[in-house]
Motif scaffolding. Structure first.
Motif, PDB file in Angstrom:
ATOM      1  N   ALA A 105       0.836  -1.204   0.000  1.00  0.00           N
ATOM      2  CA  ALA A 105       0.000   0.000   0.000  1.00  0.00           C
ATOM      3  C   ALA A 105       0.867   1.249   0.000  1.00  0.00           C
ATOM      4  N   ASP A 209      -7.337   4.882   1.935  1.00  0.00           N
ATOM      5  CA  ASP A 209      -6.333   3.898   2.362  1.00  0.00           C
ATOM      6  C   ASP A 209      -7.074   2.803   3.122  1.00  0.00           C
ATOM      7  N   TYR A 212      -6.522  -1.870   6.301  1.00  0.00           N
ATOM      8  CA  TYR A 212      -7.115  -2.735   7.335  1.00  0.00           C
ATOM      9  C   TYR A 212      -8.560  -3.119   7.017  1.00  0.00           C
ATOM     10  N   SER A 238      -4.074  -3.733   0.311  1.00  0.00           N
ATOM     11  CA  SER A 238      -2.802  -4.375   0.690  1.00  0.00           C
ATOM     12  C   SER A 238      -3.032  -5.786   1.210  1.00  0.00           C
ATOM     13  N   SER A 240      -0.596  -6.896   3.163  1.00  0.00           N
ATOM     14  CA  SER A 240       0.363  -6.918   4.274  1.00  0.00           C
ATOM     15  C   SER A 240      -0.260  -7.389   5.578  1.00  0.00           C
ATOM     16  N   LYS A 241      -1.472  -6.917   5.859  1.00  0.00           N
ATOM     17  CA  LYS A 241      -2.080  -7.255   7.153  1.00  0.00           C
ATOM     18  C   LYS A 241      -2.894  -8.538   7.061  1.00  0.00           C
ATOM     19  N   ARG A 248       5.234  -7.692   0.063  1.00  0.00           N
ATOM     20  CA  ARG A 248       5.083  -6.375  -0.581  1.00  0.00           C
ATOM     21  C   ARG A 248       4.048  -6.461  -1.712  1.00  0.00           C
TER      22      ARG A 248
HETATM   23  C1  PLP Z   1      -2.700   3.009   7.217  1.00  0.00           C
HETATM   24  C2  PLP Z   1      -1.597   2.294   6.526  1.00  0.00           C
HETATM   25  N1  PLP Z   1      -1.433   2.467   5.210  1.00  0.00           N
HETATM   26  C3  PLP Z   1      -0.441   1.864   4.539  1.00  0.00           C
HETATM   27  C4  PLP Z   1       0.452   1.040   5.188  1.00  0.00           C
HETATM   28  C5  PLP Z   1       1.565   0.389   4.397  1.00  0.00           C
HETATM   29  O1  PLP Z   1       1.223  -0.937   4.117  1.00  0.00           O
HETATM   30  P1  PLP Z   1       2.059  -1.870   3.139  1.00  0.00           P
HETATM   31  O2  PLP Z   1       2.824  -2.821   3.998  1.00  0.00           O
HETATM   32  O3  PLP Z   1       1.014  -2.571   2.327  1.00  0.00           O
HETATM   33  O4  PLP Z   1       2.936  -1.014   2.307  1.00  0.00           O
HETATM   34  C6  PLP Z   1       0.337   0.828   6.560  1.00  0.00           C
HETATM   35  C7  PLP Z   1       1.301  -0.015   7.267  1.00  0.00           C
HETATM   36  O5  PLP Z   1       1.364  -0.105   8.464  1.00  0.00           O
HETATM   37  C8  PLP Z   1      -0.717   1.480   7.248  1.00  0.00           C
HETATM   38  O6  PLP Z   1      -0.888   1.324   8.558  1.00  0.00           O
END
Ligand code: PLP
Length: 399
Positions: A105, A209, A212, A238, A240-241, A248
Motif C-alpha cells: 500500500a 487507504d 485494514y 494491501s 500486508s495485514k 510487498r
Molecule cells: C494506514 C496504513 N497504510 C499503509 C500502510 C503500508 O502498508 P504496506 O505494507 O502494504 O505497504 C500501513 C502499514 O502499516 C498502514 O498502517
C-alpha cells in the motif's frame, strides 16, 4: 601538501531533504523492538498467523513450473482477478483493467500522491494521519488543510464542506473508512455517503487507504468509499495485514484513464512489482480458501482486541477515554491535556513497556495527550502485563 577532498554536505541536498531529521522518537522506536520490551507500539501482524507452510508450497510450485518466475515480467493477471473477487467483500465492483498492482500500500500511496499533487500544492487531511503518508507528502511541501475527527462519527464532514465552500481546492482528501490508523475508527454509513456527495459536488479526489479494511470484527461493514463512487475515490489495498507484509503485495483501484500514467511512474520508480511473490500469491489465492484464512485472522484479532479492552478497563485510571474499535489493529487512548505522551513514552520505555505517543500522528504535532496501542502483535499475556505497567505509570504521574 594534500588539499582536502571536497565531500557532499547538506548544501548539496534538495531543500526538502535538508529538513529531514531523525526525531528523538524515531531513535527510541528502535528500542521498542528489543526482546525484553512489552511493545504495543508498532502495527505488526501476529507472527503465528502467517500462512507460512502453505505459502511455501505455492512458492515451490511457481518456481518449479514457471520458467519466467524469476524474470522481469508484467503484472499478474491471475492476481488481479483474485483481487476483483476479494473486493466484493468491501462492497466494491471493479474490473481487472482498473486494478494496478503495487509493492504494498505504501507504494500505492506514493504513486497516487505523485499522480495528483503539484509541488507546493494543497492537500486535505484529518488531524491525525498515518506517518507513512506524511512521509510521502514531505517532498512536495504542500499546504495542509486539516479537519477534526469525531471518535464515533469519524471525519468531520461539515468541516470538509466548509473548506470546500470557501473555495479551497485541495488536490485530494486522504482518509480511511475502516480500521483507521491511528484512531481505530470505522466510518458510519452516513458519513461515507456525505463524503462522497461532497467529492462529487466539488470534484474532490479521495485517496481511500484501506490497509485494514478486510479485518473487521463485529459483523458486516458498510461498503468502502470506493463502493459508493468509482470516479472520485482512488482506492489503496494491501495484503500486508491479511497475508504477510514481506510479500510487498498491494493494489490500487483507479479509473482506467490513469493506468498509463501510473505504469510510467512505477517503471521509473522500481520497474516491476515483486514478480515472484505476486505469482506465488496468485497461485495460493487460486486454490486455497482465503475466506477461511481471513476468518481465522478475524477471530484471533477480535479476541486480542477484547483482551486489550478488558485490560484497559481494569488498569487505566477513570480519566482515560477510549473507543471500541470494530476493525484494524489499534485502540486510541485519550488522556488529560496536561499529560504529554511523548514524555510518558520515554518513561514507559524505561520500564520496558512501549506504545506510540500522539505527536507523530498529529498534523500540527501539537496534539500530545493521546496514545496508540496495538493489539495484533503482542500475546494476550503481554497485553495484560503491558497495560498493568501503563496503569501503574499513569498512577505514579498523578502522585
Ligand atoms: C494506514 C496504513 N497504510 C499503509 C500502510 C503500508 O502498508 P504496506 O505494507 O502494504 O505497504 C500501513 C502499514 O502499516 C498502514 O498502517
Amino acid at each position: 601538501m594534500k588539499t582536502p577532498r571536497a565531500t557532499p554536505g547538506t548544501g548539496h541536498l534538495a531543500s526538502w531533504a535538508r529538513q529531514l531529521e531523525r526525531s528523538p522518537l524515531q531513535k527510541l522506536l528502535a528500542q521498542t523492538m528489543q526482546p525484553d520490551v512489552l511493545s504495543l507500539a508498532l502495527g505488526l501482524p501476529d507472527l503465528d498467523l502467517f500462512p507460512q507452510a502453505v505459502y511455501l508450497e505455492h512458492l515451490a510450485l511457481v518456481l518449479q513450473h514457471d520458467p519466467r518466475a524469476l524474470q522481469y515480467g508484467p503484472a499478474s493477471e491471475q492476481l488481479k482477478t483474485a483481487i476483483v473477487k476479494l473486493m466484493r467483500e468491501r462492497g466494491v465492483r471493479c474490473s481487472e483493467e482498473q486494478i494496478f498492482l503495487t509493492n504494498g500500500a505504501q507504494q500505492g500511496l506514493s504513486l497516487l500522491v505523485h499522480l495528483l499533487l503539484e509541488p507546493g500544492g494543497m492537500v486535505l487531511l484529518e488531524d491525525f494521519v498515518y506517518p507513512g503518508f506524511q512521509q510521502v507528502l514531505a517532498p512536495f511541501q504542500p499546504a495542509i488543510l486539516s479537519v477534526p475527527v469525531d471518535r464515533q462519527r469519524g471525519i468531520d464532514v461539515d468541516a470538509v464542506a466548509a473548506i470546500l465552500q470557501s473555495g479551497a481546492r485541495p488536490a485530494f482528501l486522504y482518509t480511511m473508512s475502516e480500521g483507521h490508523n491511528p484512531l481505530g475508527i470505522s466510518l458510519p454509513f452516513e458519513t461515507r455517503r456525505q463524503l462522497i456527495t461532497l467529492a462529487q459536488r466539488y470534484e474532490l479526489p479521495i485517496i481511500e487507504d484501506d490497509a485494514y479494511g478486510l479485518l473487521s470484527y463485529d459483523g458486516p461493514t458498510p461498503p468502502a468509499l470506493r463502493g459508493l463512487d468509482e470516479d472520485w475515490v482512488f482506492y489503496v489495498g494491501s495484503f500486508s495485514k491479511t497475508f504477510a507484509p514481506a510479500l510487498r503485495a498491494g493494489w490500487l483501484i483507479v479509473p482506467r484513464q490513469f493506468q498509463l500514467h501510473l505504469s510510467v511512474m512505477k517503471e521509473a520508480s522500481d520497474i516491476d512489482t515483486a514478480t515472484l511473490s505476486q505469482r506465488a500469491l496468485a497461485s495460493y489465492l487460486g486454490v486455497e480458501d482465503f475466506a477461511a484464512h481471513l476468518e481465522r485472522l478475524r477471530t484471533a484479532y477480535r479476541s486480542k482486541r477484547d483482551t486489550l479492552l478488558a485490560a484497559l478497563g481494569q488498569h487505566l485510571p477513570s480519566y482515560a477515554r477510549w473507543e471500541h474499535p470494530h476493525s484494524g489493529f489499534f485502540v486510541w487512548v485519550e488522556l488529560p491535556p496536561a499529560l504529554d505522551t511523548t514524555r510518558l513514552f520515554e518513561q514507559a520505555l524505561a520500564q520496558n513497556m512501549a506504545f506510540l505517543p500522539s505527536a507523530p500522528f498529529s498534523v500540527t504535532r501539537q496534539a500530545r495527550s493521546s496514545l496508540r496501542l496495538n493489539f495484533s502483535h503482542p500475546t494476550h499475556e503481554s497485553i495484560w502485563q503491558a497495560i498493568r505497567r501503563l496503569g501503574a505509570l499513569l498512577e505514579s504521574n498523578e502522585a
